[in-house]
Design an enzyme around this catalytic site. Sequence first.
Site, mmCIF file in Angstrom:
data_model
loop_
_atom_site.group_PDB
_atom_site.id
_atom_site.type_symbol
_atom_site.label_atom_id
_atom_site.label_comp_id
_atom_site.label_asym_id
_atom_site.label_seq_id
_atom_site.Cartn_x
_atom_site.Cartn_y
_atom_site.Cartn_z
ATOM 1 N N THR A 119 0.807 -1.127 -0.058
ATOM 2 C CA THR A 119 0.075 -0.003 0.021
ATOM 3 C C THR A 119 0.816 1.103 -0.180
ATOM 4 O O THR A 119 0.521 2.446 -0.330
ATOM 5 C CB THR A 119 -0.793 0.000 1.389
ATOM 6 O OG1 THR A 119 -1.667 -1.238 1.207
ATOM 7 C CG2 THR A 119 -2.039 1.144 1.357
ATOM 8 N N LYS A 165 2.739 -13.177 7.117
ATOM 9 C CA LYS A 165 1.720 -12.330 6.739
ATOM 10 C C LYS A 165 1.115 -13.332 5.596
ATOM 11 O O LYS A 165 1.599 -13.370 4.607
ATOM 12 C CB LYS A 165 2.144 -11.130 6.123
ATOM 13 C CG LYS A 165 1.030 -10.172 5.482
ATOM 14 C CD LYS A 165 1.846 -8.600 4.975
ATOM 15 C CE LYS A 165 0.744 -7.598 4.687
ATOM 16 N NZ LYS A 165 0.038 -8.066 3.569
ATOM 17 N N TYR A 177 6.364 -12.141 3.760
ATOM 18 C CA TYR A 177 5.382 -11.540 3.364
ATOM 19 C C TYR A 177 4.608 -12.407 2.019
ATOM 20 O O TYR A 177 5.315 -12.262 1.115
ATOM 21 C CB TYR A 177 5.689 -10.083 2.499
ATOM 22 C CG TYR A 177 4.759 -9.044 2.213
ATOM 23 C CD1 TYR A 177 3.693 -9.403 2.250
ATOM 24 C CD2 TYR A 177 5.092 -7.764 2.041
ATOM 25 C CE1 TYR A 177 2.395 -8.501 1.953
ATOM 26 C CE2 TYR A 177 4.240 -6.624 1.688
ATOM 27 C CZ TYR A 177 2.859 -7.110 1.390
ATOM 28 O OH TYR A 177 2.102 -6.185 1.075
#
Lengths: 302, 302
Positions: free
Chosen positions: B42, B157, B129
């Site tokens: 993001t 994650k 990630y």
Amino acid sequence: MLSAFPLTPFAGDGTVDERAFTGLIDRLVAAGVDSISPLGSTGSYAYLRPRERARLARLAVEHAAGIPVMVSIGATRTRDVLDLAEDAQKAGVSAVLLAPVSYQPLTADDVYGLYEDVTRELSVPLTVYDNPGTTHFTFTDQLYQAVAALPNVASIKIPGVPADPAAANAHVARLRGLLPAHVTLGVSGDAYGAAGLIAGCDAWYSVIGGTLPGPALTITRAVRAGDTATALAESARLQPLWDLFARHRGSLRVIAVVAEHLGLVTAPALPRPIRGLSGADRAEVIDVVERLGLSGQRGRTA
Amino acid sequence: MLSAFPLTPFAGDGTVDERAFTGLIDRLVAAGVDSISPLGSTGSYAYLRPRERARLARLAVEHAAGIPVMVSIGATRTRDVLDLAEDAQKAGVSAVLLAPVSYQPLTADDVYGLYEDVTRELSVPLTVYDNPGTTHFTFTDQLYQAVAALPNVASIKIPGVPADPAAANAHVARLRGLLPAHVTLGVSGDAYGAAGLIAGCDAWYSVIGGTLPGPALTITRAVRAGDTATALAESARLQPLWDLFARHRGSLRVIAVVAEHLGLVTAPALPRPIRGLSGADRAEVIDVVERLGLSGQRGRTA
């Protein structure tokens, strides 16, 4: 027309092995390829810093002895693509190659906008690089058409053609129908090289052309001379190599072993995190190279 | 535990709007999130230069008022990841986040080797990630297990959990069974935030948490208090937002319009080639924001 895509060889410390790199360029000049495309996917452009890319572009032009040089200017961000375009032009390249490199998935509007922003600033021709295996972006016919109408777009590098000759002809004819007459079509995916040229592609953007220019020129020259049988026979002879490309997620890891085995580059020639093939996988590549008589392809710089 | 992922706002000239960036951090501090993760997907880390990333990491730590800051150190090349890790640590981050960013498709061995090379050099914890939408790499259970056993790996994650609560519980329990007890699990994909926390994830790595911390904290705190009904009701209320995320290739383009509409950032806040939503798509996002009463989420820095 054979456009040869050489590797960018890395040294153990992560720097570029410039001597090996210029050796590869010299070898392509000696072989007589039509165009040299260092810093393609095979040339690991996506793993190099802008300064390294600028320097390698300059070295390639210096060693290309007048043969046209095309380099990729791809990056995730438009701003960086524009800077890379400027660096490449300053280095004296004859053309640039641009794939819609992505991190966030791109829309067709994003990709059109990228080509619009970049072609507006160019003073050399651009080849649109349609490479869904690395960009995860799929061009539609409509987008091909829109992008091909932009200024400075000179060629589209397509990912392959159908295996069936009639279907390949139809595919290439359909694409030609979408594009202005001055935009050429080049096939990539080496297994499709002969078929793509026979189906009417203007160029073969070739990975083996960058490391094994001999067989790639045999195919390209045979098609140019109208001798499709020779071209198809040579491509069929190389089928074990195409099979290895398919098995190892593309040509890169395989062609690196070929170049290492030929003494053109020093292992490990690929940048981490990409690990070269090892063990049985590596031995199998070397076995195919030997069986196909490709180790006789050692160049004068080997 | 709510880990909030703010945007990196860009200015019209392509530079980072640092005032808006620090405003977003200040706003998250005021809201009381548990952790701040600028420079996630993001935060457009994949579109920023190393120097910009280092500077934003420093600014985030300066403004975080003691709340832990985690930044992504992802890049295509291991050498660059190592340099980014050093920059992040010098900036004073509490943790780093690493996705297997790819251009050439990566093998499981490549990805394991990347985490091995990087964790060896770290002095802060690392979150793995797993973001197949941007990396196009799929982790297997075996790879989760191998990577989680490396030093300094503190969290994974994950991209989401099954929609069915029993299946979500089973999924999280199965992953826990693979991992050492000290490695936490964090859910991402905001539509799965409530479900993931209820199923036993330790953290929610949240996009709305970075721009709309209010509703994200409502969900996180309700789950922590054992009030799953409130958490699920708030997530259900936000369903129109989750639907927009699904329709626009992920959350980025939608959350950028939300932040622009709230006056937190200036349009266009995203880096080209990514074009923000326009026309009816943009109007629909603003309509959803208004209907859900989210424009009252304007922060003191708006």
